[in-house]
Design an enzyme around this catalytic site. Structure first.
Site, PDB file in Angstrom:
ATOM      1  N   THR A   1      51.620  58.067  11.405  1.00 29.69           N
ATOM      2  CA  THR A   1      51.896  56.868  10.564  1.00 29.69           C
ATOM      3  C   THR A   1      52.103  57.471   9.036  1.00 29.69           C
ATOM      4  OG1 THR A   1      50.447  55.224  11.946  1.00 29.69           O
ATOM      5  CG2 THR A   1      51.180  54.584   9.815  1.00 29.69           C
TER       6      THR A   1
ATOM      7  N   ILE B   1      45.159  57.962   8.868  1.00 29.40           N
ATOM      8  CA  ILE B   1      44.914  59.050   9.955  1.00 29.40           C
ATOM      9  C   ILE B   1      43.374  59.278  10.281  1.00 29.40           C
ATOM     10  CG2 ILE B   1      45.351  61.501  10.537  1.00 29.40           C
ATOM     11  CD1 ILE B   1      47.995  59.472  10.328  1.00 29.40           C
TER      12      ILE B   1
ATOM     13  N   ARG C   1      20.046  28.876  19.748  1.00 26.22           N
ATOM     14  CA  ARG C   1      20.055  28.222  18.562  1.00 26.22           C
ATOM     15  C   ARG C   1      19.893  26.689  18.839  1.00 26.22           C
ATOM     16  NH1 ARG C   1      19.448  27.840  13.301  1.00 26.22           N
ATOM     17  NH2 ARG C   1      21.394  26.927  12.308  1.00 26.22           N
TER      18      ARG C   1
ATOM     19  N   GLN D   1      29.687  20.427  24.831  1.00 28.14           N
ATOM     20  CA  GLN D   1      30.999  20.775  25.429  1.00 28.14           C
ATOM     21  C   GLN D   1      31.883  21.631  24.511  1.00 28.14           C
ATOM     22  OE1 GLN D   1      33.236  17.803  26.891  1.00 28.14           O
ATOM     23  NE2 GLN D   1      31.906  17.636  28.759  1.00 28.14           N
ATOM     24  N   MET D   2      31.805  21.350  23.268  1.00 28.67           N
ATOM     25  CA  MET D   2      32.965  22.053  22.126  1.00 28.67           C
ATOM     26  C   MET D   2      32.430  23.699  21.980  1.00 28.67           C
ATOM     27  SD  MET D   2      34.700  19.340  19.360  1.00 28.67           S
ATOM     28  CE  MET D   2      33.275  18.178  19.488  1.00 28.67           C
TER      29      MET D   2
ATOM     30  N   ALA E   1      27.587  29.740   9.715  1.00 27.76           N
ATOM     31  CA  ALA E   1      27.134  30.701   8.515  1.00 27.76           C
ATOM     32  C   ALA E   1      26.577  32.018   8.719  1.00 27.76           C
ATOM     33  CB  ALA E   1      26.089  29.839   7.758  1.00 27.76           C
TER      34      ALA E   1
ATOM     35  N   GLU F   1      48.125  51.659  17.844  1.00 26.57           N
ATOM     36  CA  GLU F   1      49.062  51.897  19.142  1.00 26.57           C
ATOM     37  C   GLU F   1      50.124  50.764  19.161  1.00 26.57           C
ATOM     38  OE1 GLU F   1      46.828  53.888  18.766  1.00 26.57           O
ATOM     39  OE2 GLU F   1      46.654  55.426  19.944  1.00 26.57           O
TER      40      GLU F   1
ATOM     41  N   ASN G   1      52.701  42.080  17.414  1.00 25.53           N
ATOM     42  CA  ASN G   1      54.505  41.800  17.391  1.00 25.53           C
ATOM     43  C   ASN G   1      54.909  42.898  18.049  1.00 25.53           C
ATOM     44  OD1 ASN G   1      53.770  39.644  15.857  1.00 25.53           O
ATOM     45  ND2 ASN G   1      54.674  40.294  14.024  1.00 25.53           N
TER      46      ASN G   1
END
Ligand SMILES: Cc1cc2nc3c(=O)[nH]c(=O)nc-3n(C[C@H](O)[C@H](O)[C@H](O)COP(=O)(O)OP(=O)(O)OC[C@H]3O[C@@H](n4cnc5c(N)ncnc54)[C@H](O)[C@@H]3O)c2cc1C
Length: 398
Positions: free
Chosen positions: A126, A158, A270, A281-282, A342, A365, A369
């Site tokens: 690179t 590097i 917790r 559930q969330m 938090a 690597e 995208n």
């Protein structure tokens, strides 16, 4: 198809855990505070055979294969993400590229030193002009002068380049020939003047396992250290990155697992609003998504390794596996952050650090995208991802 537990891979994972407990955990604190490169730990990993899975016995390898490389990368990253870098530099991109593309003499000289952990490796492709287009961005030149090439230019990001004894480095031998003018070299940074590496501050990532800017000023490399023919450089680099996607995908799966394990532990412990948060559930929904995602990413990793172990074309599988592993690791990190709220920022929990490693590793690597471009162009029939034959000339001749 056989999905049963593999006792060899189980034994390999146990070895990684043993090395972690006996060598890494007791010593890493002192290296992190001093910033010194942890040579002794890399050596211990080499002695335990963690870097030799892709190499045959006569090179000091274990011959355990690519599935083992993936398992080791996953396990070491789960336990100690910084040492995941070593799987690229000591076990894959640096030594495997020399093994794959070097002459038998070059391979015999350098590979055993790297996979034993006696010498430190790097892979220098690179440049500041953009890592996603390494050919187009390359400005570093290698001018032939008698029995040497004289290298000038710079590299960036590097890994291990401040400690490296041996590296694979790319430069233009014919600056007018575009991507066809790139050549690969085996360099020994400590062997000649003109090589300087400056570590980049990447906190909260490791303070002792660093990536650097590299400056080359009339740095001489013997002609005998050219890897492949003049002009072969980009082909060699792209092939190296494909094998690198194996270790990077394994590392991402290991990181996803580490985030997930922390999430489960915290969600069980917790208490908020009269019950442990794992009962909401969330909190459960993303946990289900991550559980399935890790399963899928690990299966795709294993398929990539299987193709490599069987000498099959693996470019398509490598791009897909790396892309999915990046997505799943990001989802696992986000779920951990959301679950800890938090406390994700508190030093006593590793969430902040794990998230930083995930962000960093999705880039390596080839960014997500870049993988998507490859995957979509292949799916659309514009460019067959598997168009290149399997390129491992030395492996075939052994
Ligand atoms: C910790 C760390 C260690 C590293 N170690 C090494 C190493 O040892 N050796 C080495 O050679 N390199 C190393 N790298 C460099 C890494 O390979 C590059 O960072 C990576 O290739 C991306 O390049 P870039 O950061 O210059 O991003 P850029 O190429 O500038 O990309 C910026 C953004 O544009 C997007 N983009 C670019 N081109 C396209 C396109 N055609 N289509 C769509 N989107 C596009 C990218 O996806 C990205 O989101 C390391 C990087 C990090 C962070």
């Amino acid at each position: 198809m056989d999905f049963s537990e593999d006792p060899v891979l189980d034994a390999i994972r146990t070895t990684v855990q043993r090395v972690y407990e006996s060598e890494i955990a007791p010593n890493i604190g002192q290296y992190e505070s001093s910033g010194d490169f942890p040579y002794s730990i890399i050596r211990a990993m080499g002695d335990a055979g963690l870097f030799g899975a892709a190499f045959p016995d006569e090179f000091g390898g274990t011959g355990a294969g690519f599935a083992a490389v993936a398992a080791i990368a996953e396990e070491i990253s789960r336990l100690s993400p910084g040492f995941g870098y070593a799987m690229n530099m000591q076990a894959m991109t640096c030594p495997f590229t020399i093994f794959n593309w070097g002459t038998p003499e070059q391979a015999r000289k350098y590979v055993p030193e790297l996979i034993s952990g006696r010498k430190i490796g790097m892979f220098a492709l690179t440049e500041p002009g953009g890592g996603s287009d390494p050919g187009g961005a390359m400005r570093t030149t290698a001018r032939r002068d008698g029995e040497s090439y004289v290298l000038n230019g710079s590299k960036i990001w590097i890994t291990f380049s401040n400690a490296a004894d041996i590296g694979v480095l790319f430069a233009k031998t014919d600056p007018d020939a575009g991507k066809r003018g790139i050549s690969a070299f085996i360099v020994e940074p400590k062997s000649a003047p003109g090589y300087n590496a400056r570590p980049i501050d990447m906190r909260p990532l490791s303070n002792c396992l660093r990536s650097c800017e590299v400056f080359l000023e009339d740095f001489r490399v013997p002609v005998a250290n050219r890897l492949g023919a003049e002009g072969d450089g980009l082909k060699i680099a792209l092939n190296a990155l494909e094998y690198g996607r194996l270790t990077v995908s394994g590392r991402l799966v290991g990181l996803a697992q580490a985030c997930f394990d922390e999430t489960l532990r915290y969600a069980r412990e917790r208490e908020v609003g009269g019950q442990t948060i794992g009962h909401y559930q969330m909190i459960q929904h993303p946990i289900a998504d991550v559980a399935v995602g890790i399963d899928a990413a690990r299966l795709m990793l294993q398929r990539m390794a299987w193709l490599m172990d069987n000498g099959e074309r693996s470019t398509r599988a490598a791009a897909r596996a790396k892309y999915l592993a990046s997505e799943v690791a990001q989802k696992a990190a986000q779920t951990a952050r959301d679950t800890f709220a938090a406390y994700a920022l508190a030093e006593e929990y590793p969430i902040n650090k794990l998230t930083a490693y995930v962000n960093m590793l999705t880039v390596g690597e080839g960014t997500p995208n870049v993988q998507r471009v490859l995957i979509a162009e292949d799916a659309l029939g514009f460019k067959d991802a598997n168009r290149h034959p399997v390129m491992n000339p030395l492996r075939k001749s052994l």
